[in-house]
Design a protein around this motif. Structure first.
Motif, PDB file in Angstrom:
ATOM      1  N   THR A 292     -62.504  32.365 -21.661  1.00 34.43           N
ATOM      2  CA  THR A 292     -63.251  31.839 -20.517  1.00 34.43           C
ATOM      3  C   THR A 292     -64.556  31.160 -20.905  1.00 34.43           C
ATOM      4  OG1 THR A 292     -64.244  34.034 -20.189  1.00 34.43           O
ATOM      5  CG2 THR A 292     -62.266  33.522 -18.926  1.00 34.43           C
ATOM      6  N   HIS A 293     -64.772  30.936 -22.206  1.00 33.71           N
ATOM      7  CA  HIS A 293     -65.997  30.276 -22.663  1.00 33.71           C
ATOM      8  C   HIS A 293     -65.674  29.318 -23.806  1.00 33.71           C
ATOM      9  CE1 HIS A 293     -67.397  34.104 -20.894  1.00 33.71           C
ATOM     10  NE2 HIS A 293     -68.452  33.413 -20.504  1.00 33.71           N
ATOM     11  N   THR A 294     -66.346  28.182 -23.812  1.00 32.66           N
ATOM     12  CA  THR A 294     -66.262  27.246 -24.929  1.00 32.66           C
ATOM     13  C   THR A 294     -67.677  26.831 -25.317  1.00 32.66           C
ATOM     14  OG1 THR A 294     -66.015  25.384 -23.388  1.00 32.66           O
ATOM     15  CG2 THR A 294     -63.995  26.321 -24.301  1.00 32.66           C
TER      16      THR A 294
ATOM     17  N   VAL B 294     -55.540  27.831 -13.711  1.00 31.87           N
ATOM     18  CA  VAL B 294     -55.545  27.699 -15.175  1.00 31.87           C
ATOM     19  C   VAL B 294     -56.053  29.006 -15.776  1.00 31.87           C
ATOM     20  CG1 VAL B 294     -56.459  26.411 -17.131  1.00 31.87           C
ATOM     21  CG2 VAL B 294     -55.923  25.220 -14.997  1.00 31.87           C
ATOM     22  N   SER B 295     -55.289  29.579 -16.679  1.00 33.50           N
ATOM     23  CA  SER B 295     -55.612  30.916 -17.187  1.00 33.50           C
ATOM     24  C   SER B 295     -56.502  30.908 -18.424  1.00 33.50           C
ATOM     25  CB  SER B 295     -54.312  31.664 -17.512  1.00 33.50           C
ATOM     26  OG  SER B 295     -53.559  30.945 -18.485  1.00 33.50           O
ATOM     27  N   ASP B 296     -56.529  29.803 -19.162  1.00 29.71           N
ATOM     28  CA  ASP B 296     -57.265  29.751 -20.427  1.00 29.71           C
ATOM     29  C   ASP B 296     -58.116  28.491 -20.455  1.00 29.71           C
ATOM     30  OD1 ASP B 296     -58.155  29.553 -23.081  1.00 29.71           O
ATOM     31  OD2 ASP B 296     -56.336  30.470 -23.883  1.00 29.71           O
ATOM     32  N   LEU B 297     -59.422  28.677 -20.567  1.00 23.81           N
ATOM     33  CA  LEU B 297     -60.352  27.545 -20.544  1.00 23.81           C
ATOM     34  C   LEU B 297     -60.065  26.538 -21.647  1.00 23.81           C
ATOM     35  CD1 LEU B 297     -63.015  26.509 -19.177  1.00 23.81           C
ATOM     36  CD2 LEU B 297     -64.246  27.741 -20.958  1.00 23.81           C
ATOM     37  N   ARG B 298     -59.536  27.027 -22.772  1.00 24.81           N
ATOM     38  CA  ARG B 298     -59.312  26.148 -23.922  1.00 24.81           C
ATOM     39  C   ARG B 298     -58.216  25.118 -23.675  1.00 24.81           C
ATOM     40  NH1 ARG B 298     -59.223  31.302 -27.896  1.00 24.81           N
ATOM     41  NH2 ARG B 298     -57.949  31.967 -26.116  1.00 24.81           N
ATOM     42  N   LEU B 299     -57.382  25.357 -22.661  1.00 27.03           N
ATOM     43  CA  LEU B 299     -56.338  24.378 -22.330  1.00 27.03           C
ATOM     44  C   LEU B 299     -56.934  23.025 -21.943  1.00 27.03           C
ATOM     45  CD1 LEU B 299     -53.914  26.630 -20.248  1.00 27.03           C
ATOM     46  CD2 LEU B 299     -53.434  25.593 -22.470  1.00 27.03           C
TER      47      LEU B 299
END
Length: 349
Positions: free
Chosen positions: A203-205, A331-336
């Protein structure tokens, strides 16, 4: 024998002149210079001639061989150039023709779509859109926004510093101060843009997008903040949505509140069939942003430009664009958002 050598040379010249391909040149090379060709055989017979004829015949044969070899090389080069030109013309690709199959039509990235949707909502509510520098000073990023000297965000382990006094902004909030320095009240603006923090997980980038909001005028109250954010939530998540405010703490607002929106996937935390909602974890609410009334210390920083804390008040809020997009689109993953997987991106045409 000398006459025959000269005749062979003339025949080779005539044949080479009308040769139409590199393959024909190679055939002529074999015919006139190959192991079983007449000219090489004549050379081998020179030793059998009378002594007074050997020199003249040998010289003539060698001269003819070199001449034919050179002539065939020259003609082969000419044919190679013409054959290449013919191939280039025949195999030419017309870049003005449409692709086959037609390429997919481009589209805005989901983050850009969400940012523009948020901007449209607030423009409709009377806010202006502003942008600020991504490389900021500590003064604007922390000091002017009432961050304590020991605030964790100031640590080198949490923030990307370029020098002791310059950093990559951790939020778009510095534009609160810059905007108030440039213009006296009233001010109503949102500030979308990239921000940077040392964090990376589901959940963080390290780099993400944020929208900061600021409204400063006379007689602004927490009720104005709630009404503004309720209108925003209903425009983004649907007209049936409700919001709730929960007490929290932010350095540059007082009082500060977290804002939740009623879950759009369930009713009171329970989905059809009586099971617990997996999106809101059974609470019935989804956290969307932080906000609050502008702290008087922040207004005092720009009081000389008409922002007297005794006369004007304001509210501020900040939200992650990725957070809004994740909630709205599941959307389950921020990195997507950053993997550039076409299968993911094409779902949001």
């Amino acid at each position: 024998m000398t006459d025959r050598i000269e005749q062979l040379e003339r025949e080779a010249q005539a044949a080479a002149a009308v040769a139409a391909s590199s393959a024909e040149i190679e055939e002529l090379r074999v015919r006139y210079l190959g192991r079983k060709a007449e000219l090489p055989n004549l050379l081998r017979e020179v030793a059998q001639l009378p002594a007074d004829q050997r020199s003249a015949v040998g010289s003539a044969a060698n001269r003819a061989r070199r001449a034919i070899d050179s002539l065939l090389d020259q003609r082969a080069g000419e044919l190679a150039v013409s054959e290449l030109d013919a191939r280039l013309q025949a195999e030419r690709v017309d870049v003005t023709l449409p692709g086959d199959p037609l390429p997919a039509i481009g589209r805005l990235h989901l983050i850009t779509q969400t940012r523009r949707e948020i901007e449209d909502v607030f423009i409709g509510l009377g806010f202006n859109v502003a942008e600020g520098p991504e490389i900021e000073t500590v003064s604007y990023n922390f000091d002017a926004l009432n961050h304590d000297a020991q605030h964790p965000a100031r640590a080198w382990s949490d923030t990307f510093y370029i020098s002791d006094e310059v950093l990559l902004r951790t939020h778009t909030s510095p534009m609160q101060i810059r905007a108030m320095e440039l213009s006296p009240p009233p001010v109503y603006l949102i500030v979308p843009g990239r921000v940077y923090r040392r964090d990376s997980d589901l959940t963080h980038t390290p780099q993400f997008h944020q929208v900061e909001g600021l409204a400063v005028d006379e007689d602004i109250t927490l009720a104005d903040l709630k009404g503004t954010l309720l209108a925003f939530a209903r425009a983004i998540f649907g007209p049936e949505r409700e919001i709730r405010l929960r007490p929290h703490f932010f350095p540059f607002t007082e009082p500060s509140v977290e804002v939740d929106v009623s879950c759009f996937n369930c009713s009171g935390g329970v989905v059809a069939g009586g099971e617990r909602c997996g999106i809101c974890k059974g609470t019935g609410w989804l956290e969307i942003l932080g906000s609050g009334m502008v702290d008087p210390n922040v207004l005092a920083y720009v009081a000389g430009n008409g922002y007297d804390p005794e006369r004007v008040q304001g509210f501020a809020f900040g939200m992650g664009i990725e957070r809004i997009a994740m909630l709205k689109h599941g959307v389950s993953d921020l990195r997507l958002f950053y993997d550039n997987d076409i299968r993911f991106l094409e779902q949001f045409a």
